[in-house]
Design a protein around this motif. Sequence first.
Motif, mmCIF file in Angstrom:
data_model
loop_
_atom_site.group_PDB
_atom_site.id
_atom_site.type_symbol
_atom_site.label_atom_id
_atom_site.label_comp_id
_atom_site.label_asym_id
_atom_site.label_seq_id
_atom_site.Cartn_x
_atom_site.Cartn_y
_atom_site.Cartn_z
ATOM 1 N N ILE A 1 0.846 -1.201 0.000
ATOM 2 C CA ILE A 1 0.000 0.000 0.000
ATOM 3 C C ILE A 1 0.879 1.249 0.000
ATOM 4 C CG2 ILE A 1 -1.734 1.320 1.269
ATOM 5 C CD1 ILE A 1 -2.692 -1.375 2.459
ATOM 6 N N ALA A 2 1.940 1.218 0.814
ATOM 7 C CA ALA A 2 2.853 2.359 0.885
ATOM 8 C C ALA A 2 3.565 2.592 -0.443
ATOM 9 C CB ALA A 2 3.875 2.138 1.997
ATOM 10 N N THR A 3 3.799 1.517 -1.188
ATOM 11 C CA THR A 3 4.385 1.656 -2.526
ATOM 12 C C THR A 3 3.509 2.536 -3.406
ATOM 13 O OG1 THR A 3 5.472 -0.500 -2.407
ATOM 14 C CG2 THR A 3 5.064 0.386 -4.606
ATOM 15 N N ALA A 4 2.200 2.316 -3.299
ATOM 16 C CA ALA A 4 1.260 3.108 -4.096
ATOM 17 C C ALA A 4 1.253 4.566 -3.668
ATOM 18 C CB ALA A 4 -0.143 2.513 -3.958
ATOM 19 N N ALA B 1 -6.383 6.185 -7.504
ATOM 20 C CA ALA B 1 -4.999 6.021 -7.961
ATOM 21 C C ALA B 1 -4.221 5.130 -6.994
ATOM 22 C CB ALA B 1 -4.314 7.378 -8.094
ATOM 23 N N ILE B 2 -4.408 5.343 -5.689
ATOM 24 C CA ILE B 2 -3.742 4.519 -4.685
ATOM 25 C C ILE B 2 -4.231 3.079 -4.782
ATOM 26 C CG2 ILE B 2 -3.358 4.141 -2.230
ATOM 27 C CD1 ILE B 2 -1.932 6.600 -3.353
ATOM 28 N N TYR C 1 -1.841 -0.043 -5.795
ATOM 29 C CA TYR C 1 -1.698 -1.140 -4.823
ATOM 30 C C TYR C 1 -2.015 -2.479 -5.484
ATOM 31 C CZ TYR C 1 -3.125 -4.386 -1.150
ATOM 32 O OH TYR C 1 -3.289 -5.501 -0.384
ATOM 33 N N LYS C 2 -3.104 -2.538 -6.238
ATOM 34 C CA LYS C 2 -3.465 -3.776 -6.920
ATOM 35 C C LYS C 2 -2.352 -4.220 -7.856
ATOM 36 C CE LYS C 2 -8.509 -3.102 -6.977
ATOM 37 N NZ LYS C 2 -9.674 -2.837 -7.866
ATOM 38 N N LYS C 3 -1.734 -3.260 -8.553
ATOM 39 C CA LYS C 3 -0.648 -3.591 -9.472
ATOM 40 C C LYS C 3 0.569 -4.099 -8.711
ATOM 41 C CE LYS C 3 1.210 -3.606 -13.596
ATOM 42 N NZ LYS C 3 0.711 -4.484 -14.661
ATOM 43 N N ALA C 4 0.848 -3.497 -7.559
ATOM 44 C CA ALA C 4 1.997 -3.938 -6.752
ATOM 45 C C ALA C 4 1.822 -5.385 -6.314
ATOM 46 C CB ALA C 4 2.157 -3.034 -5.538
#
Length: 252
Positions: free
Chosen positions: A155-158, A241-242, A246-249
């Motif tokens: 989540i933090a990546t996003a 966007a977040i 997150y889903k992509k990460a």
Amino acid sequence: MKTITFIGNGNMALSIAKGLKNSYKIEVVGRDRKKLESFEEKLGVHVKKSLLDNFNIEDKNILLCVKPANVEEVSKKLQGRAEVLYSVLAGTGIQKLKDHFNTSAVVRAMPNLAASVGKSMTTLTGDTTYKEEAQTLFNSIGSTRWLANEKEIDIATALAGSGPAYLALIAESLSDGAVKQGLKREDAMAIMRGLFDGFGELIQEIHPALLKDGVMSPGGTTAAGYAALEKGNVRNACIEAIEEAYKKAVKL
């Protein structure tokens, strides 16, 4: 001075190395000698350069900066057992890293490109034995936050990892708006940069909602502009966007 060994020599590796070069000795490992020399030139300090094939990671502090898709290929080219592996790969889990790399410990880190100016917001999780050392390392390029688990770091990546791109879009759009109304581009860019510089300081101490309320007077210019942002669904677009990042990460 401790040595950090970068495996990978792309933009993120260079950004982090720029932040670390005054506190750590830098070693960089890659596939192409010319690209390694270019990395050294851009960094502006001498680094130890090695080619990837059969590189020995024995007892080294590794900072993995390759593409997530290349994990298996890169790991097969290494020899020895690392002391600790710090990975900045989005969406690449600790178990996968342990499955492919011979290392005593793994810490996942998600810095951002502000590392190059010592202002990265880096999130961390992994082997708690290296929590303090990881924070010391990444505090050299900004500030850190240790998170409880891998879901949180995804989540933090996003938010922090991808966030500079989102803020860049906002910055460009605000400047374009000023130019549309008649302000010179050079002036618009200078004012926008000053805006972000001051806002970055304010947001450290004041909640965003309170900042907004402090600027927005009844029936004023800010209220008119803010209403336009709400009409354009900017708030929800940021939330989505977040979610999508997150889903992509998670899928990577």
